[in-house]
Design a protein around this motif. Structure first.
Motif, PDB file in Angstrom:
ATOM      1  N   PHE A 120       0.957  -1.158   0.035  1.00  0.00           N
ATOM      2  CA  PHE A 120      -0.045  -0.079  -0.064  1.00  0.00           C
ATOM      3  C   PHE A 120       0.613   1.338   0.007  1.00  0.00           C
ATOM      4  O   PHE A 120       2.036   1.376   0.207  1.00  0.00           O
ATOM      5  CB  PHE A 120      -1.078   0.016   1.299  1.00  0.00           C
ATOM      6  CG  PHE A 120      -0.351  -0.095   2.441  1.00  0.00           C
ATOM      7  CD1 PHE A 120       0.259   0.824   3.087  1.00  0.00           C
ATOM      8  CD2 PHE A 120      -0.202  -1.313   3.280  1.00  0.00           C
ATOM      9  CE1 PHE A 120       1.026   0.910   4.432  1.00  0.00           C
ATOM     10  CE2 PHE A 120       0.433  -1.473   4.511  1.00  0.00           C
ATOM     11  CZ  PHE A 120       0.918  -0.397   4.940  1.00  0.00           C
ATOM     12  N   LYS A 121       0.222   2.325  -0.226  1.00  0.00           N
ATOM     13  CA  LYS A 121       0.917   3.631  -0.031  1.00  0.00           C
ATOM     14  C   LYS A 121      -0.214   4.956   0.473  1.00  0.00           C
ATOM     15  O   LYS A 121      -1.144   4.963  -0.350  1.00  0.00           O
ATOM     16  CB  LYS A 121       1.340   4.291  -1.633  1.00  0.00           C
ATOM     17  CG  LYS A 121       2.059   5.143  -1.715  1.00  0.00           C
ATOM     18  CD  LYS A 121       2.425   5.656  -3.275  1.00  0.00           C
ATOM     19  CE  LYS A 121       3.298   6.866  -3.374  1.00  0.00           C
ATOM     20  NZ  LYS A 121       3.112   8.033  -2.651  1.00  0.00           N
ATOM     21  N   VAL A 122       0.294   5.366   1.290  1.00  0.00           N
ATOM     22  CA  VAL A 122      -0.394   6.343   1.919  1.00  0.00           C
ATOM     23  C   VAL A 122      -0.301   7.841   0.696  1.00  0.00           C
ATOM     24  O   VAL A 122       0.769   7.986   0.698  1.00  0.00           O
ATOM     25  CB  VAL A 122      -0.121   6.701   3.511  1.00  0.00           C
ATOM     26  CG1 VAL A 122      -0.964   7.944   3.770  1.00  0.00           C
ATOM     27  CG2 VAL A 122      -0.339   5.675   4.291  1.00  0.00           C
ATOM     28  N   ILE A 123      -1.526   8.077   0.401  1.00  0.00           N
ATOM     29  CA  ILE A 123      -1.143   9.374  -0.381  1.00  0.00           C
ATOM     30  C   ILE A 123      -1.310  10.520   0.127  1.00  0.00           C
ATOM     31  O   ILE A 123      -0.538  11.409   0.021  1.00  0.00           O
ATOM     32  CB  ILE A 123      -2.446   9.240  -1.660  1.00  0.00           C
ATOM     33  CG1 ILE A 123      -2.352   7.989  -2.449  1.00  0.00           C
ATOM     34  CG2 ILE A 123      -2.443  10.393  -2.329  1.00  0.00           C
ATOM     35  CD1 ILE A 123      -3.289   7.526  -3.217  1.00  0.00           C
ATOM     36  N   ASP A 124      -2.389  10.640   0.977  1.00  0.00           N
ATOM     37  CA  ASP A 124      -2.569  11.929   1.891  1.00  0.00           C
ATOM     38  C   ASP A 124      -3.370  11.863   3.106  1.00  0.00           C
ATOM     39  O   ASP A 124      -3.428  10.407   3.490  1.00  0.00           O
ATOM     40  CB  ASP A 124      -3.395  13.044   0.989  1.00  0.00           C
ATOM     41  CG  ASP A 124      -4.790  12.515   0.485  1.00  0.00           C
ATOM     42  OD1 ASP A 124      -5.277  11.934   1.243  1.00  0.00           O
ATOM     43  OD2 ASP A 124      -5.032  13.136  -0.614  1.00  0.00           O
ATOM     44  N   GLU A 125      -3.841  12.784   4.112  1.00  0.00           N
ATOM     45  CA  GLU A 125      -4.403  12.621   5.100  1.00  0.00           C
ATOM     46  C   GLU A 125      -5.728  11.541   4.943  1.00  0.00           C
ATOM     47  O   GLU A 125      -6.427  11.226   6.138  1.00  0.00           O
ATOM     48  CB  GLU A 125      -4.700  13.784   5.662  1.00  0.00           C
ATOM     49  CG  GLU A 125      -3.354  14.363   6.371  1.00  0.00           C
ATOM     50  CD  GLU A 125      -3.633  15.964   6.731  1.00  0.00           C
ATOM     51  OE1 GLU A 125      -4.908  16.409   6.714  1.00  0.00           O
ATOM     52  OE2 GLU A 125      -2.835  16.424   7.421  1.00  0.00           O
ATOM     53  N   GLU A 126      -6.179  11.585   3.754  1.00  0.00           N
ATOM     54  CA  GLU A 126      -7.725  10.865   3.506  1.00  0.00           C
ATOM     55  C   GLU A 126      -7.865   9.864   2.445  1.00  0.00           C
ATOM     56  O   GLU A 126      -8.661   9.222   2.328  1.00  0.00           O
ATOM     57  CB  GLU A 126      -8.684  12.145   3.250  1.00  0.00           C
ATOM     58  CG  GLU A 126      -8.986  13.253   4.115  1.00  0.00           C
ATOM     59  CD  GLU A 126     -10.054  14.048   3.804  1.00  0.00           C
ATOM     60  OE1 GLU A 126     -10.548  14.137   2.424  1.00  0.00           O
ATOM     61  OE2 GLU A 126     -10.528  14.673   4.573  1.00  0.00           O
TER      62      GLU A 126
END
Length: 147
Positions: A120-126
């Protein structure tokens, strides 16, 4: 006297009606996201002493994320509970989950330190992007198997 009763009745009637919102809601402006009826993909944590985690993706591009920490024995900690709904978009086997104003840090739950970069990859806060071609994802250091 009758005149005042009629006026009062009319005032109550008009104020109780209020303005009606459109019956058509998009997921962006709706506080309530209606989940689909059949799952396309889901991941659930294996038995462990850390947390119970589940992600359910539905056919109408909605998802449900459930998280419950398991307090360590001998402590007075209370379990942390998170239950969020959202929408997702697809790019092949990668699904981008869009949380609407999450009450937790996506970077803390989807911690790259405890997983492979292809999970996975966190893109932004949402938003977080997950790879649904994987048979297991490590979320918060907990292995979650594809169901």
């Amino acid at each position: 006297m009758w005149k005042y009763l009629v006026i009062l009745t009319l005032l109550i009637t008009f104020s109780s009606c209020g303005s009606k919102k459109s019956a058509v809601k998009t997921s962006e402006d709706s506080k309530e996201i209606v989940l689909g009826k059949s799952e396309t993909v889901s991941y659930k944590s294996l038995g462990n002493g850390v947390a119970s985690i589940a992600i359910h993706l539905f056919e109408n591009n909605t998802f449900k994320f459930n998280f419950k920490s398991i307090p360590q024995p001998g402590t007075d900690e209370k379990p942390i509970r998170i239950s969020e709904k959202g929408t997702y978009t697809s790019d092949g086997s990668w699904k981008t989950l869009h949380f609407k104003n999450p009450k937790f840090s996506l970077a803390a739950i989807f911690d790259a330190q405890y997983s492979a970069t292809s999970d996975f990859k966190v893109i932004d806060e949402e938003s977080v992007k997950i790879n649904t071609s994987k048979n297991a994802l490590s979320i918060w250091g907990v292995v979650c198997e594809k169901q």
